[in-house]
Design an enzyme around this catalytic site. Structure first.
Site, PDB file in Angstrom:
ATOM      1  N   ASP A 402     -19.502   9.051  -3.277  1.00 46.03           N
ATOM      2  CA  ASP A 402     -19.617  10.491  -2.177  1.00 46.03           C
ATOM      3  C   ASP A 402     -21.298   9.736  -2.038  1.00 46.03           C
ATOM      4  OD1 ASP A 402     -20.227  12.278  -0.736  1.00 46.03           O
ATOM      5  OD2 ASP A 402     -20.579  13.867  -2.067  1.00 46.03           O
ATOM      6  N   GLU A 405     -23.569   6.712   2.226  1.00 45.66           N
ATOM      7  CA  GLU A 405     -24.393   5.813   3.731  1.00 45.66           C
ATOM      8  C   GLU A 405     -25.024   4.685   3.447  1.00 45.66           C
ATOM      9  OE1 GLU A 405     -23.635   9.604   2.904  1.00 45.66           O
ATOM     10  OE2 GLU A 405     -21.833   9.155   3.875  1.00 45.66           O
ATOM     11  N   ASP A 480     -17.098  16.065   5.063  1.00 45.87           N
ATOM     12  CA  ASP A 480     -17.456  17.213   5.199  1.00 45.87           C
ATOM     13  C   ASP A 480     -17.201  17.650   6.623  1.00 45.87           C
ATOM     14  OD1 ASP A 480     -18.556  17.057   2.681  1.00 45.87           O
ATOM     15  OD2 ASP A 480     -21.060  17.376   3.718  1.00 45.87           O
TER      16      ASP A 480
END
Ligand code: GLC
Length: 809
Positions: A402, A405, A480
């Site tokens: 997670d 990015e 999300d």
């Protein structure tokens, strides 16, 4: 929160206007060994053939002879030989494989067509001080699909996207230009022509489909543009051919197809164990529980918090007994802390990303100030992979990547600075140039590390961020979202375009991550979610709990019914996964993929196919019990009631809360198995194969293996070919163990033939039984239920055996 002030005319900064110039005129060409270089005044084009139907055209402003390195997203390939170049007055015609490229002498614009004359667009290249631009033509009637993970509807025409992996916590809305994943693939589809364009550039890339009715543009900030034109001829061929470039998903372990339960966070060991017991005592199947960031000591990856999880080994062994797997979250940010081994070792060995002045780049994430592994270096990937021994020692074989990015809380750009240097195996590049590929390389490090450590067991990796090719290493979830009905609808178009962009194994947080789910929303979303390849319920800290039983009995029963449906359907689902590993085709498919000529399918974002036989049309609005469903050509049956429909029509489905509108194609072969509380081996000892007839000849390949190890790659798997044919009062079912690489006992198969068009009188070599219950005790027999028009035939199948069952009326 923003107010209307945001659009105060005095505050709108006018966009700086860039001047774009042609890259031409043409200055000559050169035929090298395996490629052609076309020289222009300001840039050159390098033309290579990847396959006879895929051509790569690289544009570089960075030097006349520049040869672009494909990004690490691409699988290696050897360019094909055999170019033929003809110079004409105003153009250059270059032919290779099944591709013809025609270049304009004055501007170096070009068009691409196939050997059969099908046009794959015309393109005009230009450049400014800051970017290279490619303007592509778009037929009036063309749809644009693909582009990975984006909000909005299925067709992307009219939208603008910036390929720049971003951690977006704001509610996902239609005008969001960037999300966590960047997959710059455009599939251009018109009823008589489908082709793909893939832009391999992990830096900032804009795809603007708003510009004009008949064109769009792509802009890269790096001074280079690497274009791959992917011809079909069919829609499915384009998707499969794209997978030649960026790869296919490896077969995941069967347990990762099971239902998965997550929350940010299950706070301690007791809660996790209690959760597992709840599933088992309620009889709701589940395979996986996730550990979110609270399992760690101070959010340090590769640790357990000693107060909350004092005995992870004991927890793991109890969960194993109960048939659960654990998947912990592992973020890239490594806490800056003296004495923390991962940090100290990484600094000592130079494993972290550095600023231009050679210092570790530090950014804040959950653990506070953190450093980030430089996954662009193979040695760092290996180092990171090996660190997973920590989890493997506890019997963990799945990892959740997670914040990759990467997300950086305290930076103005919310990610690493553009000027951070990636070593990139000796070919240094800036983060600005490599941003989108960072997560892919993290997932690669995790997958390959786990693969080594697990010694023959298949790893499972879930990722939030990614770039083209991510399917080779990880499953993707769409980040999300919120417990909004709108987000439930969105999860369909997002999953469908991800699937067309190579990512077959994907799904959204069922029930929504932020905000508070209602029982009705959870029931409806679970109905939808069990038909998505990845099936996980996840919710955020401080939101209402949304495990299946947290609302009321009705909601619990509905969730249970649909989760059970998924477990029964595993032979069908796993076979679709297998198909995808061979073809690159999605599992969850937009109707247009199967019915590319049917214009009614072009905009269908709120219904989809699982494989080619099951049509799923969820209810995604509160209080609704009806919806319009489009059934494409052919005959369809309502899965629940058996009602028969002629396709090519819109119908109104009636769906009270416990009903998901579900249709099955006439000709479908739907293998199911017995219900279990968690997955085991993918060897289906007892199979219920449902056959939907009506004169349609059909075939299905059923795949089996141990569901866990990599031995399938050495041939330890079975394939059963099942086919059916119906002619005038004669219905034939053939089943054959075509490949039999796994030893096993005889298999018991119960065929259920639905909607037979005649009353059966005999079944060859099998005797009729007087009542259905006899089929439970006997290995062979048939029974016809007149009332429901269902014929049951029970038989056995041994390895390498072939059976032909002939039903006569
Ligand atoms: C990110 C993830 C979310 C997770 C949270 C805490 O927001 O997208 O799924 O629960 O971080 O790790």
């Amino acid at each position: 929160m923003q107010t209307s002030e945001k659009i105060h005319p005095d505050q709108i900064e006018s966009e700086s206007i860039s001047i774009y110039r042609d890259i031409g005129p043409y200055k000559g060409y050169e035929c090298r060994d395996k490629y052609v270089v076309i020289y222009g005044e300001h840039a050159n084009l390098t033309v290579k053939l990847v396959t006879p139907g895929i051509v790569r055209i690289s544009v570089s402003l960075k030097g006349r002879d520049a040869e672009l390195e494909p990004s690490k997203a691409l699988l290696p390939y050897e360019p094909l030989e055999g170019w033929n170049v003809i110079e004409r007055n105003n153009g250059l015609e270059i032919t290779g494989g099944n591709i013809v490229l025609v270049v304009d002498i004055a501007t170096l614009s070009f068009y691409v067509k196939t050997g059969q004359g099908t046009l794959c667009g015309s393109y005009k290249l230009s450049f400014s001080d800051t970017a290279v631009r490619c303007q592509g033509s778009m037929d009036d009637e063309a749809m644009i699909y693909g582009l990975g993970e984006t909000t909005g509807y299925l067709n992307k025409r009219g939208e603008r996207y910036t390929m720049w992996n971003s951690d977006v916590f704001d509610p996902h809305v239609s005008d969001m230009e960037s999300l966590y994943q960047s997959i710059p693939l455009l599939i251009h589809h018109a009823s008589d022509n489908t082709f793909g364009l893939f832009i391999d550039n992990p830096g900032r890339t804009v795809v603007d489909l708003r510009e004009a009715l008949d064109s769009y543009f792509i802009e890269t900030a790096s001074g280079e543009m690497d274009l791959y034109f992917i011809t079909g001829p069919g829609f499915k061929d384009v998707v499969t051919n794209y997978s030649i470039l960026t790869g296919k998903m490896p077969l995941p372990p069967l347990w990762s197809l099971g239902y998965q339960q997550s929350r940010f966070s299950y706070m301690n060991q007791e809660e996790v164990i209690q959760l597992a017991h709840n599933f088992r005592s309620k009889g709701i199947p589940c395979d996986v529980i996730y550990l979110d960031i609270h399992y760690m000591d101070d959010y340090k990856v590769f640790t357990f918090d000693k107060d909350r999880f004092p005995d992870p080994a004991a927890m793991m062994s109890e969960l194993k007994e109960l048939g659960f797997r654990i998947v912990p979250v592992v973020d890239p940010g490594v806490k800056v802390q003296d004495g923390y081994e991962v940090y100290e070792q990484g600094v000592e060995e130079g494993r972290f990303c550095q600023t231009p002045d050679g210092k570790e780049y530090v950014g804040a994430v959950w653990p506070g100030p953190s450093v980030f592994p430089d996954f662009t270096d193979e040695v760092t990937r290996e180092w990171w992979g090996a660190l997973h021994q920590f989890y493997v020692d506890y019997g963990i074989s799945g990892i959740w990547n997670d914040m990759n990015e990467p997300s950086v809380f305290n930076s103005p750009t919310k990610t690493m600075d553009d000027n951070v240097i990636h070593r990139n195996d000796g070919n240094p590049k800036t983060h600005g140039e490599m941003h989108n590929i960072y997560s892919l390389l993290m997932s690669q490090a995790t997958y390959e590390g786990m693969e080594k450590l697990l010694q023959g067991e298949r790893p499972f990796v879930l990722t939030r961020a990614g770039y083209a090719g991510i399917q080779r290493y990880a499953t993707v979830w769409t980040g999300d979202n919120r417990s909004y009905w709108d987000h439930m609808r969105l999860s369909m178009s997002m999953g469908l375009n991800l699937g067309l962009s190579g990512v077959a194994f994907c799904g959204a947080d069922i029930g929504g991550f932020m905000h508070h789910a209602s029982g009705e929303l959870l029931a409806r979303w679970t109905q939808l979610g069990v038909f998505t390849p990845f099936c996980r319920n996840h919710s955020a800290v401080d939101t209402r709990n949304q495990e299946p039983w947290t609302f009321n009995d009705e909601v619990e029963e509905i969730c249970q019914k649909y989760i059970e449906f998924r477990y029964r359907m595993l032979p069908y689902l796993y076979s679709l996964f297998y198909e995808s590993t061979c073809t690159g085709l999605p599992i969850m498919r937009p109707l247009v993929l199967e019915y590319p000529k049917d214009r009614n399918t072009y905009h269908l974002s709120d219904q989809f196919l699982l494989g080619k036989d099951l049509l799923v049309a969820p209810i995604y609005e509160p209080g609704k019990q009806h919806r319009v469903v489009y059934l494409p050509e052919g005959i369809w049956f309502d899965y629940w009631t058996g009602t028969r429909y002629e396709g090519g029509a819109h119908i109104i489905a009636h769906a009270p809360l416990d009903v998901l509108p579900l249709y099955i194609r006439a000709g479908a072969i739907l293998p199911q198995t017995q219900l279990m509380q968690h997955t085991g081996q993918a060897i289906w000892q007892e199979l219920d194969i449902h056959l939907y007839t009506q004169g349609v000849t059909s075939a299905f390949t059923l795949y089996e293996d141990d569901g866990l190890s990599d031995r399938y790659a050495q041939g330890a798997y079975n394939l059963i070919q099942i086919s059916t044919e119906e002619n005038d009062r004669r219905y034939t079912i053939s089943a054959a163990y075509e490949v039999c690489g796994l030893q096993q006992d005889d298999k018991s198969i119960l065929f259920t033939v639905h909607h037979l068009s005649f009353i059966p009188k005999s079944v060859n070599l099998i005797s009729e039984v007087p009542e259905m219950k006899h089929l439970e005790e006997q290995s062979f027999g048939w029974y016809y239920d007149k009332q429901d028009n269902q014929l049951y035939i029970k038989t056995q199948l041994a390895g390498l055996q072939e059976v032909e069952i002939i039903v006569e009326g």
